[in-house]
Design a protein around this motif. Structure first.
Motif, PDB file in Angstrom:
ATOM      1  N   PHE A 114      -4.783 -56.320  77.088  1.00 18.75           N
ATOM      2  CA  PHE A 114      -4.379 -56.142  75.791  1.00 18.75           C
ATOM      3  C   PHE A 114      -4.144 -57.381  75.109  1.00 18.75           C
ATOM      4  CE2 PHE A 114      -1.401 -54.994  72.370  1.00 18.75           C
ATOM      5  CZ  PHE A 114      -2.294 -54.141  71.800  1.00 18.75           C
ATOM      6  N   ALA A 115      -3.130 -58.182  75.885  1.00 15.33           N
ATOM      7  CA  ALA A 115      -2.747 -59.312  75.164  1.00 15.33           C
ATOM      8  C   ALA A 115      -3.607 -60.470  74.916  1.00 15.33           C
ATOM      9  CB  ALA A 115      -1.222 -59.848  76.106  1.00 15.33           C
ATOM     10  N   ASN A 116      -4.439 -60.620  75.987  1.00 14.70           N
ATOM     11  CA  ASN A 116      -5.480 -61.563  75.667  1.00 14.70           C
ATOM     12  C   ASN A 116      -6.420 -61.286  74.613  1.00 14.70           C
ATOM     13  OD1 ASN A 116      -4.450 -63.179  77.892  1.00 14.70           O
ATOM     14  ND2 ASN A 116      -5.518 -62.074  79.313  1.00 14.70           N
ATOM     15  N   PHE A 117      -6.796 -60.015  74.693  1.00 10.42           N
ATOM     16  CA  PHE A 117      -7.905 -59.546  73.423  1.00 10.42           C
ATOM     17  C   PHE A 117      -7.283 -59.631  72.279  1.00 10.42           C
ATOM     18  CE2 PHE A 117     -10.275 -56.513  70.897  1.00 10.42           C
ATOM     19  CZ  PHE A 117     -11.545 -56.898  71.298  1.00 10.42           C
ATOM     20  N   VAL A 118      -5.988 -59.249  71.956  1.00  6.01           N
ATOM     21  CA  VAL A 118      -5.739 -59.208  70.507  1.00  6.01           C
ATOM     22  C   VAL A 118      -5.127 -60.765  70.146  1.00  6.01           C
ATOM     23  CG1 VAL A 118      -5.029 -56.713  70.737  1.00  6.01           C
ATOM     24  CG2 VAL A 118      -3.317 -58.683  70.942  1.00  6.01           C
ATOM     25  N   ARG A 119      -5.163 -61.640  70.893  1.00  6.93           N
ATOM     26  CA  ARG A 119      -4.346 -62.937  70.533  1.00  6.93           C
ATOM     27  C   ARG A 119      -5.067 -63.530  69.537  1.00  6.93           C
ATOM     28  NH1 ARG A 119      -0.957 -65.939  73.328  1.00  6.93           N
ATOM     29  NH2 ARG A 119      -1.158 -64.569  75.039  1.00  6.93           N
ATOM     30  N   LEU A 120      -6.252 -63.327  69.578  1.00  2.69           N
ATOM     31  CA  LEU A 120      -7.007 -63.942  68.572  1.00  2.69           C
ATOM     32  C   LEU A 120      -6.958 -63.592  67.030  1.00  2.69           C
ATOM     33  CD1 LEU A 120      -9.905 -65.550  67.813  1.00  2.69           C
ATOM     34  CD2 LEU A 120     -11.014 -63.336  68.195  1.00  2.69           C
ATOM     35  N   PHE A 121      -6.671 -62.336  67.015  1.00  2.00           N
ATOM     36  CA  PHE A 121      -6.091 -61.716  65.662  1.00  2.00           C
ATOM     37  C   PHE A 121      -4.655 -61.882  64.928  1.00  2.00           C
ATOM     38  CE2 PHE A 121      -8.872 -58.298  67.765  1.00  2.00           C
ATOM     39  CZ  PHE A 121     -10.311 -58.723  67.267  1.00  2.00           C
ATOM     40  N   TRP A 122      -3.887 -62.327  66.031  1.00  2.00           N
ATOM     41  CA  TRP A 122      -2.492 -62.790  65.458  1.00  2.00           C
ATOM     42  C   TRP A 122      -1.925 -64.199  65.566  1.00  2.00           C
ATOM     43  CZ3 TRP A 122       0.839 -64.943  68.654  1.00  2.00           C
ATOM     44  CH2 TRP A 122       0.996 -64.644  69.656  1.00  2.00           C
ATOM     45  N   GLU A 123      -2.730 -65.069  66.439  1.00  2.00           N
ATOM     46  CA  GLU A 123      -2.398 -66.437  66.695  1.00  2.00           C
ATOM     47  C   GLU A 123      -2.068 -67.210  65.787  1.00  2.00           C
ATOM     48  OE1 GLU A 123      -2.466 -68.791  70.915  1.00  2.00           O
ATOM     49  OE2 GLU A 123      -4.297 -68.421  69.944  1.00  2.00           O
ATOM     50  N   LYS A 124      -2.937 -67.270  64.557  1.00  2.00           N
ATOM     51  CA  LYS A 124      -2.959 -68.126  63.745  1.00  2.00           C
ATOM     52  C   LYS A 124      -2.754 -67.554  62.393  1.00  2.00           C
ATOM     53  CE  LYS A 124      -5.410 -71.958  65.817  1.00  2.00           C
ATOM     54  NZ  LYS A 124      -6.753 -72.797  65.916  1.00  2.00           N
ATOM     55  N   GLU A 125      -2.408 -66.166  62.302  1.00  2.00           N
ATOM     56  CA  GLU A 125      -2.261 -65.076  61.189  1.00  2.00           C
ATOM     57  C   GLU A 125      -0.864 -64.787  60.909  1.00  2.00           C
ATOM     58  OE1 GLU A 125      -2.688 -63.802  58.402  1.00  2.00           O
ATOM     59  OE2 GLU A 125      -4.790 -63.570  58.798  1.00  2.00           O
ATOM     60  N   THR A 126      -0.350 -65.210  59.698  1.00  2.00           N
ATOM     61  CA  THR A 126       1.117 -65.279  59.352  1.00  2.00           C
ATOM     62  C   THR A 126       1.307 -63.718  58.912  1.00  2.00           C
ATOM     63  OG1 THR A 126       0.751 -66.107  57.008  1.00  2.00           O
ATOM     64  CG2 THR A 126       1.310 -67.693  58.801  1.00  2.00           C
ATOM     65  N   ALA A 127      -0.014 -63.091  58.406  1.00  2.00           N
ATOM     66  CA  ALA A 127       0.318 -61.523  57.738  1.00  2.00           C
ATOM     67  C   ALA A 127       0.453 -60.531  59.084  1.00  2.00           C
ATOM     68  CB  ALA A 127      -0.848 -61.355  56.961  1.00  2.00           C
ATOM     69  N   VAL A 128       0.199 -60.928  60.340  1.00  2.00           N
ATOM     70  CA  VAL A 128       0.278 -59.892  61.175  1.00  2.00           C
ATOM     71  C   VAL A 128       1.574 -59.708  61.667  1.00  2.00           C
ATOM     72  CG1 VAL A 128      -0.566 -59.207  63.642  1.00  2.00           C
ATOM     73  CG2 VAL A 128      -2.076 -60.066  62.323  1.00  2.00           C
ATOM     74  N   SER A 129       2.271 -58.441  61.463  1.00  2.00           N
ATOM     75  CA  SER A 129       3.773 -58.169  61.963  1.00  2.00           C
ATOM     76  C   SER A 129       3.423 -57.723  63.549  1.00  2.00           C
ATOM     77  CB  SER A 129       4.210 -57.063  61.181  1.00  2.00           C
ATOM     78  OG  SER A 129       5.475 -56.721  61.749  1.00  2.00           O
ATOM     79  N   SER A 130       2.814 -56.963  63.826  1.00  2.00           N
ATOM     80  CA  SER A 130       2.319 -56.378  65.145  1.00  2.00           C
ATOM     81  C   SER A 130       0.854 -55.806  65.251  1.00  2.00           C
ATOM     82  CB  SER A 130       3.484 -55.512  65.680  1.00  2.00           C
ATOM     83  OG  SER A 130       3.489 -54.304  64.886  1.00  2.00           O
ATOM     84  N   LEU A 131       0.466 -55.760  66.532  1.00  2.00           N
ATOM     85  CA  LEU A 131      -0.712 -55.147  67.146  1.00  2.00           C
ATOM     86  C   LEU A 131      -0.335 -54.370  68.206  1.00  2.00           C
ATOM     87  CD1 LEU A 131      -3.239 -58.022  66.574  1.00  2.00           C
ATOM     88  CD2 LEU A 131      -3.003 -55.884  65.219  1.00  2.00           C
ATOM     89  N   GLN A 132      -0.586 -53.103  68.180  1.00  2.00           N
ATOM     90  CA  GLN A 132       0.405 -52.155  69.266  1.00  2.00           C
ATOM     91  C   GLN A 132      -0.858 -51.316  69.746  1.00  2.00           C
ATOM     92  OE1 GLN A 132       3.420 -50.709  66.776  1.00  2.00           O
ATOM     93  NE2 GLN A 132       4.948 -52.231  67.828  1.00  2.00           N
ATOM     94  N   TRP A 133      -0.712 -50.786  71.040  1.00  2.00           N
ATOM     95  CA  TRP A 133      -1.338 -49.524  71.698  1.00  2.00           C
ATOM     96  C   TRP A 133      -0.144 -48.649  71.623  1.00  2.00           C
ATOM     97  CZ3 TRP A 133      -4.878 -46.378  72.132  1.00  2.00           C
ATOM     98  CH2 TRP A 133      -4.832 -45.282  73.277  1.00  2.00           C
ATOM     99  N   VAL A 134      -0.648 -47.320  70.864  1.00  2.00           N
ATOM    100  CA  VAL A 134       0.582 -46.324  70.969  1.00  2.00           C
ATOM    101  C   VAL A 134      -0.023 -44.948  71.569  1.00  2.00           C
ATOM    102  CG1 VAL A 134       1.819 -44.724  69.432  1.00  2.00           C
ATOM    103  CG2 VAL A 134       1.493 -47.267  68.730  1.00  2.00           C
TER     104      VAL A 134
END
Length: 256
Positions: A59-79
């Motif tokens: 999960f961590a490796n897959f979503v890294r692309l979406f937040w690593e250089k993006e200041t607007a992301v607060s969190s990406l979660q699996w609930v």
């Protein structure tokens, strides 16, 4: 006098048309920003539904692309969810990225979060739509909202029953950061915005973002709507009197 009035009306109409053209471009950019975020969360949903099991590091490796250089992301979660009858009884965070800033979320029951309550109220035995929480304040006093995509048991993917619901992929975003670039461009034209969120299921409306102070005076305004998930965002665009007088023709003094 008649010539003056006709000329002033013509110029005012021209300014209104210019504003509406500016608004059309700004609305298109805002829709693009929001659509991008929806597609990112949907991609994570698809990753879960195409996998037998998703481990924490995967999960961590897959979503890294979406937040690593993006200041607007607060969190990406699996609930994950627990159900009791046709109701969701638990709504627990299993994975959360970026880990360093969100590790306190792990294990948290989001049913305790006020912003999630409207989502739960909208679930009446089946979930087959994108859900957006009401915009609220995060711990850093930032306006945030969450995009939720339901994920179903891959053994029975066609069923949208709550009993087949595995959980939600949740993307939480800082609204101020998402709209910052568009807002800064609009300010160059003396345009300020206020965003109202409509909850279609309950007909409620509340202000979720404002780029200006209450002491400003506006001469021109127009409105556009953006559909995002199960909500409508009404964006009010207002052009300041100060900008129009400073940059436009002498007759605006008369209008004031």
């Amino acid at each position: 006098m008649i010539v003056f009035v006709n000329s002033a009306k013509y110029e005012a109409d021209k300014l209104q048309r210019n504003l509406e053209l500016t608004v059309k471009n700004a609305t298109s950019k805002l829709e693009g920003v929001m659509s991008t975020k929806l597609r990112e969360v949907e991609a994570i949903k698809s990753y879960f539904e195409s996998s037998v099991k998703v481990e924490k590091n995967e999960f961590a490796n897959f979503v890294r692309l979406f937040w690593e250089k993006e200041t607007a992301v607060s969190s990406l979660q699996w609930v994950s969810v627990g159900t009791m009858g046709n109701k969701i009884s638990s709504f627990n965070v299993v994975y959360s990225e970026p880990e360093q800033s969100t590790k306190g979320e792990i294990g948290r029951n989001l049913l305790d979060v006020e912003r999630v309550q409207d989502v739960i109220e909208d679930i009446k035995g089946s979930v087959n739509k994108v859900l957006i929480t009401e915009v609220g304040r995060a711990s850093l006093n930032q306006n945030v909202f969450s995009v939720l995509f339901p994920v179903y048991d891959s053994n029975n993917p066609g069923s949208h029953s709550i009993h087949n619901l595995s959980g939600f992929v949740v993307g939480t975003y800082i609204l101020d950061e998402l709209v910052k670039e568009v807002v800064n461009e609009l300010k160059l034209s003396g345009v300020e915005i206020e965003i109202f969120q409509h909850a279609m299921s309950r007909g409620s409306k509340n202000s979720v973002y404002k780029s200006f102070n209450d002491d400003q005076t506006f001469l021109l305004n127009t409105v556009s709507n953006i559909h995002i998930g199960d909500k409508i965002w009404q964006v009010n665009y207002n052009q300041t009197a100060e900008y129009l007088v400073e940059h436009k023709e002498w007759y605006l003094w008369y209008m004031l």
